[in-house]
Design a protein around this motif. Structure first.
Motif, PDB file in Angstrom:
ATOM      1  N   PHE A   1       0.907  -1.233  -0.297  1.00  0.00           N
ATOM      2  CA  PHE A   1      -0.014  -0.033   0.102  1.00  0.00           C
ATOM      3  C   PHE A   1       0.813   1.391  -0.039  1.00  0.00           C
ATOM      4  CE2 PHE A   1      -3.389  -2.453   2.397  1.00  0.00           C
ATOM      5  CZ  PHE A   1      -3.867  -3.189   1.057  1.00  0.00           C
ATOM      6  N   LEU A   2       1.671   1.243   0.846  1.00  0.00           N
ATOM      7  CA  LEU A   2       2.837   2.466   0.841  1.00  0.00           C
ATOM      8  C   LEU A   2       3.468   2.606  -0.417  1.00  0.00           C
ATOM      9  CD1 LEU A   2       4.176   1.810   4.515  1.00  0.00           C
ATOM     10  CD2 LEU A   2       2.540   3.742   3.856  1.00  0.00           C
ATOM     11  N   GLN A   3       3.832   1.576  -0.753  1.00  0.00           N
ATOM     12  CA  GLN A   3       4.658   1.763  -2.250  1.00  0.00           C
ATOM     13  C   GLN A   3       3.700   2.522  -3.385  1.00  0.00           C
ATOM     14  OE1 GLN A   3       5.924  -2.040  -3.193  1.00  0.00           O
ATOM     15  NE2 GLN A   3       7.859  -1.743  -2.390  1.00  0.00           N
ATOM     16  N   THR A   4       2.380   2.131  -3.316  1.00  0.00           N
ATOM     17  CA  THR A   4       1.513   2.673  -4.056  1.00  0.00           C
ATOM     18  C   THR A   4       1.228   3.922  -3.790  1.00  0.00           C
ATOM     19  OG1 THR A   4       0.222   0.351  -4.581  1.00  0.00           O
ATOM     20  CG2 THR A   4      -1.093   2.245  -4.940  1.00  0.00           C
ATOM     21  N   ILE A   5       1.079   4.520  -2.656  1.00  0.00           N
ATOM     22  CA  ILE A   5       1.020   5.681  -2.476  1.00  0.00           C
ATOM     23  C   ILE A   5       1.925   6.479  -2.583  1.00  0.00           C
ATOM     24  CG2 ILE A   5       0.800   7.364  -0.197  1.00  0.00           C
ATOM     25  CD1 ILE A   5      -0.745   4.988   1.087  1.00  0.00           C
ATOM     26  N   HIS A   6       2.997   6.041  -2.539  1.00  0.00           N
ATOM     27  CA  HIS A   6       4.428   6.802  -2.687  1.00  0.00           C
ATOM     28  C   HIS A   6       4.305   6.897  -4.344  1.00  0.00           C
ATOM     29  CE1 HIS A   6       9.048   7.256  -3.530  1.00  0.00           C
ATOM     30  NE2 HIS A   6       8.610   8.119  -2.220  1.00  0.00           N
ATOM     31  N   ARG A   7       4.373   5.910  -5.113  1.00  0.00           N
ATOM     32  CA  ARG A   7       4.117   5.895  -6.573  1.00  0.00           C
ATOM     33  C   ARG A   7       3.082   7.159  -6.935  1.00  0.00           C
ATOM     34  NH1 ARG A   7       4.204   0.784  -7.355  1.00  0.00           N
ATOM     35  NH2 ARG A   7       1.777   0.849  -7.987  1.00  0.00           N
ATOM     36  N   SER A   8       1.922   7.070  -6.339  1.00  0.00           N
ATOM     37  CA  SER A   8       0.928   8.042  -6.751  1.00  0.00           C
ATOM     38  C   SER A   8       1.444   9.650  -6.602  1.00  0.00           C
ATOM     39  CB  SER A   8      -0.202   7.597  -6.165  1.00  0.00           C
ATOM     40  OG  SER A   8      -0.915   6.622  -6.179  1.00  0.00           O
ATOM     41  N   GLY A   9       2.171   9.611  -5.491  1.00  0.00           N
ATOM     42  CA  GLY A   9       2.618  11.231  -5.143  1.00  0.00           C
ATOM     43  C   GLY A   9       3.772  11.459  -6.246  1.00  0.00           C
ATOM     44  N   GLN A  10       4.705  10.462  -6.371  1.00  0.00           N
ATOM     45  CA  GLN A  10       5.560  10.742  -7.578  1.00  0.00           C
ATOM     46  C   GLN A  10       4.982  11.204  -8.975  1.00  0.00           C
ATOM     47  OE1 GLN A  10       8.199   7.165  -7.454  1.00  0.00           O
ATOM     48  NE2 GLN A  10       9.616   8.505  -6.307  1.00  0.00           N
TER      49      GLN A  10
END
Lengths: 619, 268
Positions: A265-274
């Motif tokens: 989940f955190l990776q997805t959140i980070h990717r979305s932010g990027q």
């Protein structure tokens, strides 16, 4: 002014835009038609006036006690009717035509002759000629004036030579008297031509202005529509990753997930932010380009290294889609070229990323080479894919901002449509361009040309060098503790940012104090004997912004290291911060590692504060 | 239907060209007709104008100056220009006092005009005043040293042999005719012209005697007579006795020998 130049300039048509020319033609037509209608009345009035004058002055002729209608009355009725007949017919059936107004010009000039005759050659009637020319000037057409003047001159010539008394009132006139009379007409003509010229110039300027206004209106409407489209697309592009951020955040708040799931989940959140960050950077780039603020910092860089890095970075994404990403050189590789490495890399990243994005299977291949021309060397990089291809009619459209080949592309592949326009603009800023060839269903080939600068004295290498391995995804670094014992003042008005940055700094071992605006920060520093080791200064704050606060500190002799934190990423912002006295510059959003590295680097180059900041604050 | 439209569309420019050509030809004709009319001589002979003062004339020849007889039709519009021209010639700025001739304006009116001028004939009064109180007559009365004589029936005019309104006759004190003809170059057009200039010269030479080389005495230089053929008058035909035909001078003189049949001219 040369009379011929006046004549020529009476109808200044040169280099008119098509739209302006059409407006001018329409305006002239309207003007000529109006003048035709005016002359319809004038011709009828003159006819009636001639008959009235004849009936008044010489109604009858006498043979003794017997009388009959005077010949002048017949001339007035028949002659005036004849003079007015064809012009009236042409006004009715051919309004606005050149032939109509020329016919009117002839009739008007001969009406002068008739009225002069009917009035018994009274010299006052000759003013009808000058009045007629002035009224004919309503056509703003020098040809009308010229023809009427020629008729008057011809009449004066014929009568003047053979029947001078009929036009000059005397038989003793010189045979050249008609020249004098014609000269007076020409004298008036000169002024009429000048006025007509000025009028035509003003009319053309007016038509130009109208065209400009219409164009501006159209462009404003287009811009407004583009803005709406932009807002819709940007909104969509922002909402999509934002949905990922908010959605997965909410999912995590509910709890009950395994550590592996939480990590995903955190990776997805980070990717979305990027993704959001890339979008904002793209929009900023487009804004810079459109405002002409795109700067390129030329320097020597290794092209093979740039290409290899791009391939390395994107090979992971290509591998995820099951397609191959290859690169090769078909010429010798120059050791360095002169270009802006960052922009070159950005263009390549866009083009190769696009190729991967629109390729479902097959290969994406980069082929680089150096071409030498008389004007210097050019680096050409071809990015060939086996993707969906682009319809020929839409090839140029893809280089317009927010335009993709069609809306179905947007729905299927996503994206803002900003990558290619940015790439082309960047390539042009680097002295080259981007071109494309494509076949629907068979793939596309984008060619990037950039000026490589002089290669004199630059070594050329064999291109057969192995590509470096793609880097493996790395986990976020563990918490750093290298700020142990350091005191940092954080001036930041945003509560979330204060909390985030404060947490990171504290976790890194620093002692953090807070100020909500520049004034508070300055007061805190000035009131304490022992200054902090470093200041993190947000540049946009209420009461006193970061620029003013830093300038105040510098003005008061406080030389603490100040790192600017700003959400402004436009060209010149860094220089503005440094000019205000800042020691470093970070653009929001920044990577936490980058923040710590920046603090480390800045701190190493700055002397330790002698007094203890904590004691001061505690006191 | 379509072919008809194409036919008319194709022929329309040709029709305009034909119309334009006809129009230009018509204008040329109009221009020629108006110009020609200005110079067209009346269809009457002027050779019958008296070469000397008619013996049977009831008008009086001035003894010490020239006598200018001005024959007019009171309602002729073209004679206005002749009158204005004469006004300019006789103006005091151009002629000295002794050069001023005696001016007799002989206005021929139909014989019925005077008779019907009686208050008893109210219906015809307006018609009669249109002969005896015209703008032209009012202008003639303003000529210097002028006497307007109403020539009822036109018999006095006939004695002088005039046929056309605007004819000017100049006689010296001996009754010799010095000038006869019109003083405008074209019909109804006033302005400098050879006839007016000639008349002016004759009037001026009357009082500028040149000294004789033989005797040393001043004698008047001979003033050749000019005929109306040279300077024709252009105007309406005068009111003359019915049946009056163009005649030569002797005929006019013969006709003038029967004064009992002619009414006495009435000075206005």
């Amino acid at each position: 002014m040369n009379p011929l130049s006046i004549l020529r300039s009476c109808w200044p048509e040169g280099s008119l835009r098509e739209a302006t020319r059409q407006k001018l033609v329409m305006r002239q037509l309207s003007l000529h038609t109006r003048a035709d209608r005016m002359f319809r009345v004038i011709l009828l009035l003159q006819w009636v006036a001639g008959v009235v004058v004849a009936l008044w002055v010489s109604p009858r002729t006498w043979i003794g006690a017997q009388s009959m209608v005077h010949a002048h009355v017949i001339f007035a009725i028949v002659g005036g009717g004849l003079l007015a007949s064809l012009p009236l017919a042409m006004i009715a059936w051919r309004p606005g035509r050149l032939s109509t107004r020329l016919c009117i010009a002839v009739a008007q000039a001969l009406f002068s002759c008739l009225l002069i005759h009917l009035s018994g050659g009274r010299i006052e009637t000759h003013f009808h000629v000058f009045g007629s020319l002035a009224i004919l000037a309503a056509y703003r057409d020098w040809r009308v004036i010229a023809l009427a003047s020629l008729v008057v001159a011809g009449d004066h010539f014929l009568r003047g030579v053979w029947w001078s008394e009929s036009v000059f009132g005397i038989t003793t006139a010189s045979r050249w008297r008609w020249v004098e009379h014609t000269a007076w007409v020409a004298f008036e003509d000169v002024f009429l031509f000048i006025i007509i010229r000025q009028s035509n110039v003003e009319m053309r300027q007016s038509a130009n202005l109208l065209t400009d206004l219409e164009n501006a209106k159209r462009e404003a409407e287009l811009a407004n529509k583009s803005k709406d489209d932009f807002l819709v697309k940007v909104s969509h592009e922002i909402r999509t990753p934002l949905n990922g951020v908010l959605g997965f955040t909410e999912v995590m708040q509910r709890g009950g997930h395994t550590a592996e799931q939480q990590k995903k989940f955190l990776q997805t959140i980070h990717r979305s932010g990027q993704h959001l960050l890339r979008l904002i950077n793209d929009i900023l780039d487009i804004s810079k380009m459109e405002s002409g603020h795109l700067d390129c910092q030329l320097g020597r860089c290794r092209p093979d290294k740039v290409i290899d890095e791009i391939v390395s970075v994107l090979r992971v994404r290509a591998a995820e889609k099951g397609i191959e990403l290859e690169s090769c050189w078909r010429t010798a590789v120059p050791e360095t070229i002169e270009t802006d490495e960052m922009r070159f890399s950005q263009v390549l990243m866009n083009l190769v990323g696009n190729a991967i994005k629109f390729t479902e299977h097959g290969t994406v291949r980069l082929t680089a080479g150096i071409h030498r021309t008389d004007e210097g060397s050019i680096l050409v990089v071809e990015i060939t894919d086996t993707g969906i291809g682009i319809h020929p009619e839409k090839l140029e459209r893809i280089f317009s901002p927010f335009q993709q080949a069609d809306n179905s592309i947007t729905r299927r592949f996503g994206g803002t449509g900003l990558g290619l326009p940015i790439s082309r603009q960047l390539a042009r800023a680097l002295g080259g361009d981007v071109s494309v060839e494509s076949q629907v269903g068979r793939g596309s080939c984008f060619r990037l040309f950039i000026r490589a600068g002089s290669l004199d004295g630059i070594a050329l290498h064999n291109p057969a060098a192995p590509l470096p391995e793609a880097p493996q995804p790395t986990s976020p670094p563990a918490n750093r503790t290298d700020l142990e014992g350091m005191s940092i003042l954080l001036c930041e008005d945003g509560e979330i940012n204060r909390e985030l940055i404060g947490w990171v700094l504290t976790a890194a071992g620093a002692s953090v104090s807070y100020a909500e605006n520049g004034q508070q920060g300055v007061d805190l520093i000035e009131d304490c004997v022992e200054k902090p080791d470093l200041v993190l200064m947000d540049m946009q704050m209420p009461v006193m912004d970061g620029y003013a606060a830093t300038q105040t500190l510098r003005a008061r002799g406080i030389d603490l290291p100040v790192i600017a934190l700003t959400a402004h990423a436009m060209s010149g912002d860094e220089q503005k911060c440094l000019a205000a006295g800042c020691s470093g510059y970070l653009t929001k959003p920044f990577r936490l590692e980058a923040l710590l590295d920046m603090i480390d680097n800045t701190f190493e180059t700055t002397e330790q504060a002698e007094a203890s900041w904590e004691d001061c604050v505690g006191a | 239907m379509r072919s008809d439209q194409q036919f008319y569309k194709g022929w329309r420019p040709v029709a305009w060209i034909v119309l334009g050509t006809l129009w230009l030809v018509g204008l040329g004709g109009l221009w020629y007709a108006t110009t020609r009319y200005q110079f067209r001589r009346p269809p009457v002979a002027e050779s019958s104008i008296a070469t000397s003062w008619p013996a049977t004339s009831r008008l009086e020849l001035a003894a010490r100056r020239d006598t200018l007889v001005y024959l007019i039709h009171p309602r002729c519009p073209c004679t206005r220009a002749s009158t204005r021209q004469l006004q300019r010639l006789l103006d005091g700025n151009l002629l000295r006092r002794e050069q001023q001739p005696r001016v007799l304006v002989l206005a021929s009116v139909p014989s019925g005009a005077e008779a019907s001028a009686s208050p008893r004939h109210e219906a015809q009064r307006e018609t009669d005043s249109s002969w005896t109180d015209t703008d032209l007559l009012r202008r003639c009365r303003q000529l210097p040293r002028s006497t307007v004589v109403l020539d009822v029936g036109g018999e006095e005019s006939q004695r002088f042999g005039g046929r056309i309104s605007g004819t000017v006759l100049l006689f010296d004190s001996a009754g010799n005719r010095l000038f006869a003809g019109g003083i405008t170059a074209a019909r109804g057009l006033e302005g400098d012209n050879p006839a007016a200039a000639r008349l002016h010269d004759l009037l001026c030479r009357q009082a500028t005697p040149s000294p004789s080389l033989l005797t040393g005495h001043s004698v008047s230089s001979p003033r050749p007579s000019l005929s109306a053929e040279t300077f024709p008058a252009l105007g309406c035909q005068l009111c003359l006795p019915s049946g009056a035909a163009p005649s030569d001078d002797s005929q006019a003189a013969t006709a003038a020998q029967t004064p009992r049949k002619t009414p006495l001219p009435r000075a206005l």
